[in-house]
Design a protein around this motif. Sequence first.
Motif, PDB file in Angstrom:
ATOM      1  N   ASP A   1       0.869  -1.226   0.027  1.00  0.00           N
ATOM      2  CA  ASP A   1       0.072  -0.088  -0.052  1.00  0.00           C
ATOM      3  C   ASP A   1       0.799   1.265   0.144  1.00  0.00           C
ATOM      4  O   ASP A   1       0.381   2.453  -0.399  1.00  0.00           O
ATOM      5  CB  ASP A   1      -0.900  -0.019   1.197  1.00  0.00           C
TER       6      ASP A   1
ATOM      7  N   VAL B   1       3.127   2.141  -1.901  1.00  0.00           N
ATOM      8  CA  VAL B   1       3.497   2.599  -3.312  1.00  0.00           C
ATOM      9  C   VAL B   1       2.100   3.438  -3.626  1.00  0.00           C
ATOM     10  O   VAL B   1       2.459   4.315  -4.361  1.00  0.00           O
ATOM     11  CB  VAL B   1       3.639   1.357  -4.274  1.00  0.00           C
ATOM     12  N   ASN B   2       1.027   2.870  -3.363  1.00  0.00           N
ATOM     13  CA  ASN B   2      -0.268   3.336  -3.948  1.00  0.00           C
ATOM     14  C   ASN B   2      -0.056   4.807  -3.211  1.00  0.00           C
ATOM     15  O   ASN B   2      -0.756   5.894  -3.565  1.00  0.00           O
ATOM     16  CB  ASN B   2      -1.558   2.786  -3.746  1.00  0.00           C
ATOM     17  N   THR B   3       0.037   4.867  -1.952  1.00  0.00           N
ATOM     18  CA  THR B   3      -0.059   6.061  -1.020  1.00  0.00           C
ATOM     19  C   THR B   3       0.810   7.194  -1.637  1.00  0.00           C
ATOM     20  O   THR B   3       0.460   8.171  -1.490  1.00  0.00           O
ATOM     21  CB  THR B   3       0.104   5.631   0.401  1.00  0.00           C
TER      22      THR B   3
ATOM     23  N   GLN C   1       1.872   7.380  -4.628  1.00  0.00           N
ATOM     24  CA  GLN C   1       1.248   8.051  -5.802  1.00  0.00           C
ATOM     25  C   GLN C   1       0.356   9.038  -5.550  1.00  0.00           C
ATOM     26  O   GLN C   1       0.063  10.073  -6.173  1.00  0.00           O
ATOM     27  CB  GLN C   1       0.941   7.047  -6.741  1.00  0.00           C
ATOM     28  N   ARG C   2      -0.519   8.662  -4.639  1.00  0.00           N
ATOM     29  CA  ARG C   2      -1.892   9.307  -4.232  1.00  0.00           C
ATOM     30  C   ARG C   2      -1.550  10.859  -3.681  1.00  0.00           C
ATOM     31  O   ARG C   2      -2.038  11.676  -3.892  1.00  0.00           O
ATOM     32  CB  ARG C   2      -2.832   8.792  -3.217  1.00  0.00           C
TER      33      ARG C   2
ATOM     34  N   GLY D   1      -9.227   6.388  -3.398  1.00  0.00           N
ATOM     35  CA  GLY D   1      -9.407   5.087  -3.307  1.00  0.00           C
ATOM     36  C   GLY D   1      -9.138   4.813  -1.719  1.00  0.00           C
ATOM     37  O   GLY D   1      -8.875   3.534  -1.315  1.00  0.00           O
ATOM     38  N   ARG D   2      -8.937   5.775  -0.670  1.00  0.00           N
ATOM     39  CA  ARG D   2      -8.906   5.451   0.485  1.00  0.00           C
ATOM     40  C   ARG D   2     -10.034   5.954   1.834  1.00  0.00           C
ATOM     41  O   ARG D   2     -10.728   7.172   0.984  1.00  0.00           O
ATOM     42  CB  ARG D   2      -7.561   6.160   1.230  1.00  0.00           C
TER      43      ARG D   2
END
Length: 631
Positions: free
Chosen positions: A570, A572-574, A576-577, A620-621
């Motif tokens: 997660d 990685v996605n965080t 980017q967000r 997405g969170r």
Amino acid sequence: MSMIGLKLRRFFARIFLPGARSAGVDKAPPNSGEEASGRPQSVPIRVALAITFGVIIAVIAAALILALESGRQNTIALAGNLSERIIDTIVDRTRLHLDPARDQSEFLAKLFHDGDIDPQDEAASLSQLRAALAGIPQIAALAVIRTDLKQLRVERHGDNVIMRKIDMRTVPGLDEAFEMARSAGHPVWGELLWSDRLNQPLVNVRTPLRHEGSFLGILLTTVTVAELSRFLADSPAGSDVGAFILLGRNHVLAHAALAHNPQLFKRDKPLPEVSEIGDRVLASIWNPQAGAVPFAGSSKSQIVTVDGTSYVFIYRDIPGYSDQPWVVGRYLPLDELGSEVRRLEFAAWLGLAAVLAAVAGAWLVGYAIGKPILRLARATSAIRTLDLTSARPLAGSRLRELDEAIRAYNALVAVLHWFETYVPRRLVKQLMAQGEQATALVERDVTVLFTDIVDFTSLAERLSASDAATFLNDHFRLLAACVEAEGGTIDKYIGDSLMAFWGAPELQLDHSARACRAASAIAAAIVGDNRRRRALGLPPMRIRIGIHAGPAMVGNIGAPGRINYTIVGDVVNTAQRIEEVAKECMTDDDEAVVLVSDVVYRSARSGSSPLSVGQRVLRGRHEMTNVFRLH
């Protein structure tokens, strides 16, 4: 990291780290004590070549030494045989001249003993003596000295023979001579006698005369010293005036000089000394500085130097011809007797030169082979450490095998330069240093950084495809330098975005601080590059950066045909967000915006005071995330 990178790492491990094995069955790292202890001891090729050539040269040298020693022994034996033949010839020549006189005396004594000659019949006795004298030309005189002190004598006088009767009553010492002859009972060589008529000493043999048990007197047979010298000088062994006979050590009994210089004889001193006949070489025979000769056989020998020339004396004692032993010998230049020895010495020096030439040749061959191998080893050491900047192509070699190895190395360098374009060199070096376990999936706390160019789509529309590619390459070159300067790993390029992480594969406790410093460096680099672009009349470039830290799975991810060394989680996605949130914070005056999560802010412990952007719900969170702005 791609499958190419993994295969390249394994290739390096197998080539340069012999203890490494393929994935899944690898053991200890290349530098572990277990592998080091089992590794065979290495020897430099120049040392191996030196040992090999040394053994070959040693065998050749041993064979040469054996051959030279055998030749030396044979040469010494030949020289000894030659010297023995020389002395044997002189001795035989001397005996050939003197022994017939003794034999003739024995023959005449037998005639007296048998009654064939009556010493009282003076005419018959003189006639018989004359006949005997004619048969032996070296005899100078024959005389019968009777006990009544009468002498019947025949002697040569030039080409004539003179017969005389001499009264010996006034001659002293006859009684003693008779007694010695009577007691001897056989021919005896006596001491030298002086002849006033011939003006020289005489070598003589004294033979007792008997008949029917009665002692009749003495038969005296004489040979002149001059005749003995002529006979010796004319022989093959004495033709070079080197032969001599000494009475004792100092008196010359026979020599070429005595054959032609009768004035050397004197009544008060019948025989001249070695220093008085004009032969400087013979005069030095007993020089205390004389050296020994190793090849003179059983005869006595020594070397003397006269006027810069070395001479060899070879001599032998022969007893029986006088009350003192005779020294029979010859001298000759050392060159004449030592020619074989000198040839052997020349062969020895030539062999030594050949061995030294072989040593020099071996060294040159070893140097010629070792030098390109050493260059190749040093060059491959650079590849082992992935120092491709130092790994340059090598010049070829005239040795076929080495040239093939160099060609393979040059081809490898060319391939590796292509590989480093696609494979993170630093990542491979780290994986090689940590071993195969570094690629296994593990959970690790990492910091992830995402970048994105603002309005790149509209910018790309105004550029051709090649210009757009050039633009991106220049941009990513700036970013990569900043990431690598802080020990980060570039995971991938996604369009105009870059993803990098810290904390793996190398364990970095300050991974968040490193990421923040890299982001600050990127922002500064963008500002600097924009000054250049404005100077060229180009529009400035703007960039957004998001950073987040947290746990992630790190290792090889992918199918067998396509594997990357990457991170999954997660975090990685965080990251980017958070980079997307920067869109809301960026103004027209901002050239670079860097946002970090509160986790990064607390971990980095930066000395600066970042600006709080506030709590945001990331795409997405559901939960809130505190975001801070570094730039």
